[in-house]
Design a protein around this motif. Structure first.
Motif, short mmCIF file in Angstrom:
data_model
loop_
_atom_site.label_atom_id
_atom_site.label_comp_id
_atom_site.label_asym_id
_atom_site.label_seq_id
_atom_site.Cartn_x
_atom_site.Cartn_y
_atom_site.Cartn_z
N ARG A 325 28.23 46.48 48.32
CA ARG A 325 27.42 45.31 48.65
C ARG A 325 27.48 44.26 47.53
N ASN A 326 27.47 43.03 47.92
CA ASN A 326 27.44 41.93 46.96
C ASN A 326 28.69 41.89 46.07
N THR A 327 29.77 42.42 46.60
CA THR A 327 31.03 42.45 45.85
C THR A 327 32.12 41.97 46.80
N ASP A 328 33.02 41.18 46.27
CA ASP A 328 34.13 40.71 47.10
C ASP A 328 35.42 41.27 46.51
N ILE A 329 36.25 41.83 47.37
CA ILE A 329 37.53 42.37 46.92
C ILE A 329 38.65 41.46 47.42
N LEU A 330 39.50 41.05 46.50
CA LEU A 330 40.67 40.24 46.87
C LEU A 330 41.91 41.08 46.56
N VAL A 331 42.77 41.26 47.53
CA VAL A 331 44.02 41.98 47.25
C VAL A 331 45.13 40.93 47.21
N LEU A 332 45.65 40.69 46.00
CA LEU A 332 46.55 39.55 45.81
C LEU A 332 48.00 40.00 45.57
N ASP A 333 48.92 39.27 46.15
CA ASP A 333 50.34 39.57 45.92
C ASP A 333 50.82 38.87 44.64
N GLU A 334 52.15 38.94 44.39
CA GLU A 334 52.66 38.37 43.15
C GLU A 334 52.48 36.86 43.06
N ASN A 335 52.32 36.20 44.23
CA ASN A 335 52.11 34.75 44.24
C ASN A 335 50.63 34.39 44.33
N ASN A 336 49.78 35.37 44.04
CA ASN A 336 48.34 35.17 44.08
C ASN A 336 47.83 34.76 45.46
N GLN A 337 48.48 35.26 46.48
CA GLN A 337 48.00 35.05 47.85
C GLN A 337 47.50 36.38 48.38
N GLY A 340 49.17 40.71 53.38
CA GLY A 340 49.02 41.01 54.82
C GLY A 340 48.73 42.49 54.99
N ASN A 341 48.43 42.90 56.23
CA ASN A 341 48.13 44.31 56.49
C ASN A 341 49.29 45.22 56.10
N GLY A 342 49.00 46.28 55.40
CA GLY A 342 50.04 47.24 55.03
C GLY A 342 50.80 46.87 53.78
N GLU A 343 50.64 45.63 53.29
CA GLU A 343 51.38 45.22 52.07
C GLU A 343 50.57 45.58 50.82
N ALA A 344 51.29 45.93 49.76
CA ALA A 344 50.59 46.31 48.52
C ALA A 344 50.28 45.07 47.69
N GLY A 345 49.17 45.09 47.01
CA GLY A 345 48.81 43.99 46.12
C GLY A 345 47.82 44.48 45.07
N GLU A 346 47.51 43.59 44.13
CA GLU A 346 46.59 43.98 43.06
C GLU A 346 45.14 43.79 43.52
N LEU A 347 44.34 44.80 43.26
CA LEU A 347 42.92 44.70 43.62
C LEU A 347 42.20 43.86 42.57
N CYS A 348 41.56 42.79 43.05
CA CYS A 348 40.79 41.91 42.15
C CYS A 348 39.36 41.87 42.66
N VAL A 349 38.42 41.69 41.73
CA VAL A 349 37.01 41.81 42.10
C VAL A 349 36.25 40.54 41.73
N ARG A 350 35.36 40.16 42.61
CA ARG A 350 34.54 38.98 42.39
C ARG A 350 33.08 39.38 42.63
N GLY A 351 32.18 38.93 41.79
CA GLY A 351 30.77 39.20 42.05
C GLY A 351 29.98 39.55 40.81
N THR A 352 28.71 39.89 41.04
CA THR A 352 27.75 40.18 39.97
C THR A 352 28.18 41.34 39.09
N SER A 353 28.95 42.24 39.66
CA SER A 353 29.33 43.45 38.92
C SER A 353 30.34 43.18 37.82
N VAL A 354 31.00 42.03 37.89
CA VAL A 354 32.10 41.76 36.94
C VAL A 354 31.55 41.55 35.52
N SER A 355 32.19 42.24 34.58
CA SER A 355 31.81 42.17 33.17
C SER A 355 31.95 40.74 32.62
N ARG A 356 31.26 40.49 31.51
CA ARG A 356 31.41 39.18 30.82
C ARG A 356 32.61 39.20 29.88
#
Ligand code: AMP
Length: 496
Positions: A325-337, A340-356
């Motif tokens: 909850r209150n967390t957004d997950i972005l799965v980004l490819d090498e071009n930072n997009q 698509g479904n089934g494609e691998a990408g880097e898990l990036c996190v957005r939200g209150t949980s993110v460290s300073r």
């Protein structure tokens, strides 16, 4: 407004005053005593004139450490745990970065250059004036740091992950709601306190009035006594690293101790949980909640979760599920997009949980705490985890591997984690791990267990293409483990 986690303790200590908060071997402490002792320690710190400063806690794992964490939080400062088993050179490096103004310890330590050393004495902690502490706490806000945890990588400079009260409160609110934690619950704590998994146990206890049992470390190598401990103490909830659950499953301890009437939740996080061992747990203790939590220290313990709700074959991967909850997950490819479904990408996190970011390390911070590439309108940081994931057909996230474990072999991009998932599903394999031998250009598979080598290769060939087959297979008696209880890949790399 609750803007400091100690306000939870105020409420809990009022409501469950004489209830046992922590059980540490023969010692116990009620919520009233926990609050009182924490306030006493806070007073000592306040009197030293410290505010918003780092305080190091250097002592073996015990309930006293939790008194320290809460005392430091009451005083408006933030804590950092120094693992006393770390090599001295590494402890020194951490101290150099942290430059604590105060060190609270039970060990025989001298005053450091800049730091005062306070010898912790539980019995001697007495409160003179609560008001002074409360005045100082009122000056804090939820954006203040609660702790700095140093990452445990065994080489390189340790990085201090900064986490605020707000992040922990947001996380624990979610934990309480999602897993329905209540005062009747009891946690069987495995995680060392310098490891972020312990945050769930400690602050769920503080917030809900549940009890926390600090399980003696020695029990983790004796599965039957370990499960007996859980049964005798009516532990309802465990949140362990998968390696600890794997040992219990492999040594068939679940057949010998019946936990059906006591255990309610098995949560795990920190590394891949193989379905083979999870299936053993599920078969022996059905009808309880199992959940796979995923997350690095940099996002306050866990940011995705999967509550196990269907059957899995032994060789299938277990999803890490969806965003907390209150967390957004972005799965980004090498071009930072977004992938698509089934494609691998880097898990990036957005939200209150993110460290300073990393304490006093702007360079490393800037590498992984970056502007959201999908937002060019205003400042919005995301954390790049370095973990590769993809979505499955159910829209759930699947963990593939760390980016660093992705290799190029014979022109193919290979995720070592995929090989491990298949191998761990083979009968007779208790634990396995792959590393890459850069010199000889081959994949090296380490495994623990008893299985026929031919059978193993035959099984691997059923699921893996030729180029993913390990070039060397090594059986070992014991997997080397890191201080957190996870498989130590760096040590394996040295063994090839
Ligand atoms: P730490 O910061 O020590 O908690 O380690 C975080 C790393 O552990 C993550 O970046 C992942 O690579 C790995 N990890 C954590 N949880 C899981 C999980 N449920 N499944 C697979 N890997 C995980």
């Amino acid at each position: 407004m609750i803007n400091n986690i100690t306000k939870w303790l105020d409420k809990t200590a009022e409501k469950y005053s004489e209830k046992i908060a922590i059980i540490d071997g023969e010692r116990t402490i009620t919520f009233r005593e926990l609050r009182y002792k924490a306030l006493c320690l806070a007073e000592v710190i306040v009197k030293k004139g410290l505010f918003k400063e780092p305080v190091a806690v250097v002592m073996p794992k015990s309930l006293d450490m939790i008194v320290c964490f809460l005392g430091i939080a009451y005083s408006g400062n933030f804590y950092s745990v120094i693992d006393v088993k770390l090599p001295l050179a590494r402890q020194k490096k951490i101290m150099e970065t942290l430059q604590p103004k105060l060190i609270i310890t039970t060990l025989d330590m001298e005053n450091e250059e800049e730091a005062d050393v306070c010898h912790y004495d539980f019995a001697g902690l007495n409160l003179l004036c609560e008001e002074k502490v409360m005045e100082q706490r009122e000056r804090t806000c939820d954006a203040d740091l609660l702790y700095v945890l140093f990452t445990s990588g065994s080489t390189g400079d340790p990085k201090g992950v900064t986490i605020t009260h707000q992040s922990v409160m947001d996380y624990i609110d979610w934990v309480e709601e999602t897993f329905e934690i209540a005062s009747e619950d009891s946690f069987g704590n495995q995680a060392p306190f310098y490891f972020d998994n312990s945050i769930l146990d400690i602050y769920s206890m503080v917030k809900t009035g549940a009890s926390m049992y600090i399980i003696p470390q020695s029990l983790f190598s004796q599965p039957v006594p370990l499960l007996q401990y859980l049964k005798e103490n009516k532990i309802t909830t465990i949140f362990w690293v998968p390696s600890a659950l794997i040992v219990v499953a492999n040594l068939r301890a679940l057949k010998k101790v019946d936990l059906k009437n006591t255990l309610k939740r098995v949560l795990f996080c920190g590394e891949v949980m193989p379905n083979k061992q999870l299936n053993i747990w599920r078969k022996n203790i059905p009808d309880i909640l199992y959940a796979n939590l995923y997350g690095p220290t940099e996002i306050t313990d866990a940011c995705t979760y999967y509550i196990v709700d269907r059957e899995f074959a032994d060789h299938e991967p277990l999803p890490i599920g969806k965003a907390a909850r209150n967390t957004d997950i972005l799965v980004l490819d090498e071009n930072n997009q977004r992938v698509g479904n089934g494609e691998a990408g880097e898990l990036c996190v957005r939200g209150t949980s993110v460290s300073r970011g990393y304490y006093k390390n702007q360079k490393k911070t800037a590498e992984v705490f970056v502007q959201n590439p999908l937002n060019d309108k205003y400042i919005e940081y995301i954390y790049r985890t370095g973990d590769l994931v993809k979505y499955n057909e159910y829209g759930e996230l699947l963990y593939i591997t760390r980016k660093d474990f992705q290799i190029k072999h014979m022109g193919h991009r290979i995720e070592l984690g995929e090989i491990e998932t298949i191998v761990s599903g083979i009968e007779g394999i208790h634990q396995c791990c792959c590393v890459y031998d850069n010199e000889k250009k081959r994949i090296v598979l380490f495994y623990k267990g008893e299985t026929d080598r031919e059978h193993m290769i035959c099984e691997m060939k059923k699921y893996l293409p030729q180029y993913m087959l390990p070039g060397k297979i090594i059986m070992i008696e014991e997997m080397p483990m890191s201080a957190n209880g996870k498989i130590d890949r760096k040590r394996l790399q040295e063994m090839i």
